[in-house]
Enzyme design. Sequence first.
Site, PDB file in Angstrom:
ATOM      1  N   ASP A  46       2.764   2.575  -1.296  1.00 59.98           N
ATOM      2  CA  ASP A  46       3.079   2.323   0.111  1.00 59.98           C
ATOM      3  C   ASP A  46       2.242   3.263   0.977  1.00 59.98           C
ATOM      4  OD1 ASP A  46       5.350   1.028   1.989  1.00 59.98           O
ATOM      5  OD2 ASP A  46       4.938   3.066   2.657  1.00 59.98           O
ATOM      6  N   ILE A  47       1.639   2.723   2.041  1.00 60.79           N
ATOM      7  CA  ILE A  47       0.871   3.544   2.975  1.00 60.79           C
ATOM      8  C   ILE A  47       1.852   4.301   3.874  1.00 60.79           C
ATOM      9  CG2 ILE A  47      -0.826   3.562   4.847  1.00 60.79           C
ATOM     10  CD1 ILE A  47      -1.932   0.925   3.703  1.00 60.79           C
ATOM     11  N   GLU A  89       2.438  -3.205   4.113  1.00 60.85           N
ATOM     12  CA  GLU A  89       1.581  -2.077   3.719  1.00 60.85           C
ATOM     13  C   GLU A  89       1.840  -1.647   2.285  1.00 60.85           C
ATOM     14  OE1 GLU A  89       5.101  -0.166   5.975  1.00 60.85           O
ATOM     15  OE2 GLU A  89       4.012  -2.067   5.947  1.00 60.85           O
TER      16      GLU A  89
END
Length: 198
Positions: A46-47, A89
């Site tokens: 996950d960003i 994301e």
Amino acid sequence: NQQLQIISRIDELTKLPNRRDIREKIQNEIYRYERTNRNFSILFVDIDKFKDFNDKFGHICGDLVLKTVAETLRDQLRKQDVVSRWGGEEFLVMLPETPLQGASLVAERLRRSIENRKIEFAGQQQHVTITLGVAEYDKLLGMDHSINLADRALYNGKQTGRNKVVVFDPKDITEDDLKAAQEELQFAAQNPDTEEKT
């Protein structure tokens, strides 16, 4: 038809396989695991604070961050590894024939490579980091619940500071996890025509 089939399996923005495609590849890896008994692992990526890029600089910046992260992940992995855009994301990585310890090393390499990547936008360098959850496929849990273990590890990482790798310890699998997985697997076996979850 062949072109449409390809398009239906590729995320348009990042050019990575999409969720549908990697689920099929994981299922194929499960078949191979059943033959060879060689473990494989899953990374949930996950960003960190992705919403901030969109809010501060707009979706063009957000898209650039997504494409750069996708490209960096792909470049750092072996040919046989699969990285997909899971949604938003989030990315999912499958590491064939890779047990938990090796997968945690790969995850840390990916984390560092993103942290060190310079992304220029609007004359500024954007500092991007990722958090990763790592889990090994468990045959008693099946695909979806094994993916969920990596997701739980990721959630732990997001709650404890981000920009880190968290490995799910198989000893933390509960009786409830096993029971829920077995019920789902039995239902799937009895209802093979049920549309697969996406």
